[in-house]
Design a protein around this motif. Structure first.
Motif, mmCIF file in Angstrom:
data_model
loop_
_atom_site.group_PDB
_atom_site.id
_atom_site.type_symbol
_atom_site.label_atom_id
_atom_site.label_comp_id
_atom_site.label_asym_id
_atom_site.label_seq_id
_atom_site.Cartn_x
_atom_site.Cartn_y
_atom_site.Cartn_z
ATOM 1 N N GLY A 97 -8.549 2.781 -5.241
ATOM 2 C CA GLY A 97 -9.235 2.202 -4.247
ATOM 3 C C GLY A 97 -10.630 2.959 -4.051
ATOM 4 N N THR A 100 -12.902 -0.029 -5.006
ATOM 5 C CA THR A 100 -12.484 -1.447 -4.281
ATOM 6 C C THR A 100 -13.747 -1.994 -3.710
ATOM 7 O OG1 THR A 100 -10.321 -0.481 -3.672
ATOM 8 C CG2 THR A 100 -11.106 -2.247 -2.364
ATOM 9 N N GLU A 106 -13.746 -9.457 5.128
ATOM 10 C CA GLU A 106 -13.016 -8.201 5.036
ATOM 11 C C GLU A 106 -13.931 -7.040 5.676
ATOM 12 O OE1 GLU A 106 -9.373 -7.618 1.676
ATOM 13 O OE2 GLU A 106 -11.498 -7.216 1.292
ATOM 14 N N GLU A 249 -5.811 -4.397 3.406
ATOM 15 C CA GLU A 249 -4.828 -3.402 2.424
ATOM 16 C C GLU A 249 -4.858 -3.919 0.870
ATOM 17 O OE1 GLU A 249 -0.709 -4.317 3.764
ATOM 18 O OE2 GLU A 249 -0.779 -3.069 5.209
ATOM 19 N N ARG A 250 -4.707 -3.197 0.119
ATOM 20 C CA ARG A 250 -4.669 -3.372 -1.318
ATOM 21 C C ARG A 250 -3.428 -2.782 -1.840
ATOM 22 N NH1 ARG A 250 -8.548 -5.860 0.054
ATOM 23 N NH2 ARG A 250 -10.755 -6.087 -0.733
ATOM 24 N N GLU A 251 -2.886 -3.372 -3.062
ATOM 25 C CA GLU A 251 -1.307 -2.803 -3.405
ATOM 26 C C GLU A 251 -1.759 -1.563 -3.801
ATOM 27 O OE1 GLU A 251 2.393 -4.037 -6.420
ATOM 28 O OE2 GLU A 251 0.772 -5.534 -5.868
ATOM 29 N N GLU A 253 -3.546 1.071 -3.357
ATOM 30 C CA GLU A 253 -4.706 1.501 -3.309
ATOM 31 C C GLU A 253 -5.011 2.051 -1.817
ATOM 32 O OE1 GLU A 253 -7.713 -1.462 -4.110
ATOM 33 O OE2 GLU A 253 -7.171 -1.527 -6.326
ATOM 34 N N ILE A 255 -8.171 2.548 0.659
ATOM 35 C CA ILE A 255 -9.573 2.105 0.677
ATOM 36 C C ILE A 255 -10.230 3.208 1.448
ATOM 37 C CG2 ILE A 255 -11.311 0.474 1.675
ATOM 38 C CD1 ILE A 255 -9.013 -1.515 1.763
#
Length: 311
Positions: A97, A100, A106, A249-251, A253, A255
């Motif tokens: 992340g 990212t 976003e 959200e990030r899998e 990760e 942020i």
């Protein structure tokens, strides 16, 4: 140098000193007796017997190597006996992340999270605007002072000085960014509110901490600590808190605040700003560092081969 910066520097010196002492206690040799084999054996000892991760061992040797470099810089006849690259250690990976890039949607969603009807909401909104528009590091936001924002306004714009930027010692630059539009409005809105609550001077931190007030049952600026800047962790918490509220959200990760920096520079690269412009904005000393942030700018709709006259 602020009190907090002094504490951080002191903590780093103590940590490095401890690592250097541990090495010399283990080696049992004088400085002039050390060779590359001693460092290789120490590496094997830490990994094999102590069962430390290679990335942890890497950090220990950073302290040792910097000590020898310091000696080599001060004593002409002394040569650093450590070849760091020959250790073949793993470089500590950044958290997932770290690099990212947020989409425009976003970013807008994230900026919509602070409640700008409140004082703390105005502060958080200004911090997020600065970081996402100019790619400031959390450590740079922490160092900002009220006096770093020039009073003179030119064509609706104001200059903000970012001081003591990251880089080699004695080669750190102070750079200015031009604030305008929504980011300038956000910062001026916060400072106007802050001045109405506490007494601030040119040397006051740009962003202040808050404390819960029992009487009003709300968060208010902590008057007792109005002279103390926020910590890097507090800036990171501002980002983390609002990212969570925005449900971005990030899998696998997290942020981080650095993701906002990466987002800013990658966004500018995508809209065609030059590498030199981005380098100056980032405060990088080496263009190679800037390239890390623009690695993902090509797309199927706009890539380099489209502009070849013979393709």
């Amino acid at each position: 140098e602020t009190f907090q910066e002094s504490l951080q520097a002191l903590s780093t010196r103590r940590s490095y000193t401890a690592q250097i002492r541990l090495f010399f206690l283990w080696a049992g040799k004088d400085l002039q007796e050390l060779g590359q084999d001693d460092f290789l054996k120490y590496r094997d000892f830490l990994i094999g017997e102590k069962r430390l991760k290679e990335t942890t061992v890497w950090l220990k040797f950073v302290a040792i190597n910097r000590f020898f470099k310091f000696l080599a810089a001060g004593v002409r006849r002394f040569k650093n006996p450590l070849d760091f690259r020959m250790l073949n250690l793993l470089f500590p990976k950044k958290d997932k992340g770290y690099y990212t890039v947020l989409t425009v949607e976003e970013q807008v969603k994230l900026l919509g999270q602070p409640d700008r009807r409140t004082t703390i909401g105005k502060r958080d909104y200004a911090i997020l605007r600065l970081m996402m528009t100019y790619g400031l590091r959390a450590g740079e936001v922490v160092k900002l002072k009220v006096g770093d924002l020039e009073k003179e306004k030119v064509e609706g714009k104001r200059r903000l000085w970012i001081k003591d930027r990251k880089g080699r010692h004695r080669n750190r630059v102070n750079t200015a960014i031009i604030l305008e539009g929504k980011v300038l409005e956000a910062l001026e809105d916060w400072l106007k509110m802050a001045r109405a609550r506490v007494t601030v001077s040119e040397d006051s931190p740009m962003f202040l901490g808050f404390v819960y007030d029992v009487v009003s049952r709300s968060l208010v600026i902590d008057r007792r600590r109005a002279h103390i800047p926020l910590s890097v962790r507090q800036i990171e918490n501002v980002v983390t808190r609002n990212v969570k509220r925005a449900n971005i959200e990030r899998e696998d990760e997290v942020i981080s605040s650095h993701a906002l920096r990466h987002t800013a520079f990658t966004t500018y690269a995508k809209v065609g700003r030059s590498l030199l412009e981005i380098k100056e904005l980032a405060g990088h000393q080496d263009p190679k560092t800037t390239m890390i942030y623009v690695h993902s700018v090509q797309s199927f709709d706009n890539h380099i081969a489209m502009h070849s006259p013979i393709n």
